[in-house]
Design a protein around this motif. Structure first.
Motif, PDB file in Angstrom:
ATOM      1  N   ASP A  49      49.834   7.445 -19.733  1.00  0.00           N
ATOM      2  CA  ASP A  49      49.973   7.951 -18.150  1.00  0.00           C
ATOM      3  C   ASP A  49      51.391   8.095 -17.693  1.00  0.00           C
ATOM      4  N   VAL A  50      51.352   7.564 -17.891  1.00  0.00           N
ATOM      5  CA  VAL A  50      53.219   7.185 -17.140  1.00  0.00           C
ATOM      6  C   VAL A  50      53.312   7.878 -17.815  1.00  0.00           C
ATOM      7  N   LEU A  51      53.540   8.620 -19.264  1.00  0.00           N
ATOM      8  CA  LEU A  51      54.642   9.669 -19.867  1.00  0.00           C
ATOM      9  C   LEU A  51      54.034  10.953 -19.356  1.00  0.00           C
ATOM     10  N   ARG A  52      52.672  10.798 -18.913  1.00  0.00           N
ATOM     11  CA  ARG A  52      52.212  12.399 -19.333  1.00  0.00           C
ATOM     12  C   ARG A  52      52.508  12.151 -17.507  1.00  0.00           C
ATOM     13  N   GLY A 105      43.209   3.503 -12.640  1.00  0.00           N
ATOM     14  CA  GLY A 105      44.386   4.789 -12.044  1.00  0.00           C
ATOM     15  C   GLY A 105      44.906   5.826 -13.291  1.00  0.00           C
ATOM     16  N   CYS A 106      44.666   5.429 -14.507  1.00  0.00           N
ATOM     17  CA  CYS A 106      44.317   6.414 -15.889  1.00  0.00           C
ATOM     18  C   CYS A 106      43.579   7.948 -15.667  1.00  0.00           C
ATOM     19  N   ARG A 107      44.870   9.341 -15.768  1.00  0.00           N
ATOM     20  CA  ARG A 107      43.764  10.251 -15.511  1.00  0.00           C
ATOM     21  C   ARG A 107      42.999  10.824 -17.028  1.00  0.00           C
ATOM     22  N   PRO A 108      41.945  10.711 -16.632  1.00  0.00           N
ATOM     23  CA  PRO A 108      41.142  11.119 -18.260  1.00  0.00           C
ATOM     24  C   PRO A 108      41.970  12.281 -18.759  1.00  0.00           C
ATOM     25  N   PRO A 109      41.893  12.169 -20.338  1.00  0.00           N
ATOM     26  CA  PRO A 109      42.587  12.861 -21.439  1.00  0.00           C
ATOM     27  C   PRO A 109      42.462  14.439 -20.771  1.00  0.00           C
ATOM     28  N   MET A 351      64.089   7.073 -15.563  1.00  0.00           N
ATOM     29  CA  MET A 351      63.060   7.794 -16.364  1.00  0.00           C
ATOM     30  C   MET A 351      62.845   8.454 -17.899  1.00  0.00           C
ATOM     31  N   ASP A 352      64.527   9.115 -17.505  1.00  0.00           N
ATOM     32  CA  ASP A 352      64.811  10.186 -18.483  1.00  0.00           C
ATOM     33  C   ASP A 352      65.471   8.664 -19.704  1.00  0.00           C
ATOM     34  N   ASP A 353      65.589   8.409 -19.798  1.00  0.00           N
ATOM     35  CA  ASP A 353      66.076   7.571 -20.857  1.00  0.00           C
ATOM     36  C   ASP A 353      64.944   6.664 -21.762  1.00  0.00           C
ATOM     37  N   ASP A 354      64.309   7.522 -22.191  1.00  0.00           N
ATOM     38  CA  ASP A 354      63.160   6.621 -23.009  1.00  0.00           C
ATOM     39  C   ASP A 354      62.175   6.021 -22.072  1.00  0.00           C
ATOM     40  N   LEU A 355      61.846   6.520 -20.812  1.00  0.00           N
ATOM     41  CA  LEU A 355      60.857   5.869 -20.128  1.00  0.00           C
ATOM     42  C   LEU A 355      61.167   4.619 -19.553  1.00  0.00           C
ATOM     43  N   GLY A 356      62.346   4.771 -19.202  1.00  0.00           N
ATOM     44  CA  GLY A 356      62.868   3.414 -18.413  1.00  0.00           C
ATOM     45  C   GLY A 356      62.481   2.764 -17.284  1.00  0.00           C
TER      46      GLY A 356
END
Length: 474
Positions: A49-52, A105-109, A351-356
């Protein structure tokens, strides 16, 4: 800085370049709905969800496919133990899964396909593998079909193993296998399982093996090549290894990146139902608020093991409450601002560094610390800028208490909230009147009575403010 992600297949952090410019397709393996999800299960949902959210914030149009495995051996076993139909058992815990990622709080796929809804696609893929010489029907008349591991030289590429070093696959009776490491694509039906848990096939009635399910669904909705395939690290082998072999053996390029989140452990061991050490999500959110559980999971890097304990969870809750406390006070002073479209450079770089996320949260806390120094001086442009920045960062992490779904979960109906606020404000007015006449004993009595009810009072330059003790962040 270009977004860079760790790719399990190459064991390296690489620049992320999507198959189609401006668009990202993600498939992550959903839960086998055999029981209520624990924190280890839901960790994957939070990570992706954070990645999305980060991809969308970075300007990509994102499609997320997350399957539900609603036919599998464990489902059949557990439903039989309960004495209910397998499909009823699966649906009960599918709903529990939906509740769990919604409450966090995860958005549905974008779409959530069920395995049982894609049997034709699986049969077609199995037939293609047989025709290409990479699968075979068991000669014992069982109706089983197996993938021929030795027919695919690249097998082991994802987990970086040699075939000769692998142990036998344990997903079917080995009697019909050419090689003990071959894995089941189709399992022939027997009287030991309900007939309703089987489908007709050219090689005999049966049900799909676990691995073929995801290959068929990923290909159907994301095409022969897509951007990211993900899941928990425990799925890397054999599940994802087998998916990769099946899909590439029929001519697909499959996933460009393989992302695997680390495991949640308890006492150093993988959290699992079979070990009896699972922390079921529904029980955990009775101890801390869901937003605090989400913060606890987000604060770790997705490739780092999370050692679950209630002590660590409580500490994380206090840490988040400090952030939330600043947001609450700053909104009271400024009247509120919208989240900032521009994020701090260090946050973006993290965040751009491998979702840090650990480094990103450090930036968040530093910004809150600066904001706390401004609150006492009242409304100012500087405070508004800090509040907007904090809300922007929280939004990326799915933790903004002023955004959905959290803003709608602040404690009951609007009518009840209004009544409670009115009652507390009336008591605070009595306390202020007592202080004005220097009757400090009466003023302290009001404060103590409120504290006993779980209401914490803070005196600020703008007047007294109150909050529930469980959410106090000062």
């Amino acid at each position: 800085m270009t977004l860079r992600l760790y790719d399990t297949a190459t064991a390296a952090v690489r620049d992320f370049e999507p198959v189609h410019p401006g668009k990202v397709g993600i498939y992550h393996c959903g839960l086998t709905v055999q029981g209520a999800p624990h924190v280890g299960h839901i960790y994957k949902e939070v990570v992706f969800d954070v990645l999305r959210r980060w991809l969308e914030r970075s300007g990509f149009e994102v499609t997320v496919i997350a399957n539900v495995t609603d036919i599998e051996d464990k489902i059949l076993t557990k439903s039989a133990e309960r004495g209910i139909p397998w499909w009823a058992h699966a649906y009960e815990f599918e709903r529990e899964l939906h509740w769990a990622y919604d409450v966090l709080g995860c958005r549905p796929p974008t779409y959530e396909p069920r395995a049982t809804g894609h049997i034709p696609e699986m049969l077609e893929m199995i037939a293609d593998l047989i025709e290409r010489g990479h699968a075979y029907v068991a000669p014992d008349g069982s109706g089983d079909v197996y993938f021929d591991v030795k027919s695919w030289p690249a097998y082991g590429a994802l987990s970086h193993q040699r075939i000769d070093d692998m142990e036998a696959a344990g997903d079917a009776d080995p009697r019909g296998k050419r090689d003990p490491r071959d894995f089941a694509l189709w399992k022939g039906w027997t009287d030991a399982t309900p007939r309703s848990a089987s489908w007709p096939a050219p090689w005999g009635r049966g049900r799909p093996g676990w691995h073929i399910e995801c290959s068929a669904m990923a290909g159907k909705y994301l095409g022969d090549e897509f951007d990211i395939h993900g899941g928990g690290l425990d799925l890397r082998f054999p599940h994802h290894e087998n998916e990769l072999a099946q899909s590439t053996a029929v001519g697909q390029k499959f996933a460009r990146f393989w992302m695997h989140n680390a495991l949640v452990t308890t006492a150093g061991e993988k959290m699992s139902k079979s070990m009896g050490n699972s922390a079921v999500v529904r029980n955990v959110v009775e101890r801390v608020r869901p937003i605090e559980l989400r913060y606890y999971l987000v604060q770790s890097h997705y490739r780092s093991v999370v050692e679950f304990s209630f002590e660590a969870l409580d500490e994380a809750a206090k840490s988040f409450q400090r952030i939330e406390g600043f947001v609450t006070r700053a909104v009271e002073v400024t009247g509120g601002v919208e989240p900032d479209a521009e994020l701090p450079g260090d946050f973006v770089a993290a965040m751009d560094d491998d979702l840090g996320t650990p480094a990103a949260i450090a930036v968040l806390h530093n910004t809150v610390r600066d904001g706390n120094k401004l609150v006492a001086d009242g409304d100012s442009e500087a405070l508004r800028e800090v509040l907007a920045s904090v809300r922007g960062m929280l939004g990326v992490l799915g933790l903004d208490p002023l955004a959905e779904p959290w803003v709608s979960r602040t404690g009951g109906s609007d009518e009840l909230t209004e009544v409670v606020d009115g009652l507390v404000q009336a008591l605070l007015e009595q306390r202020q009147a007592a202080r004005a006449r220097k009757d400090f004993a009466a003023a302290d009595d009001v404060r103590d009575r409120l504290k006993a009810l779980g209401v914490v009072v803070e005196d600020t330059p703008q007047g007294p403010r109150w909050s529930l003790a469980s959410t106090e962040g000062n």
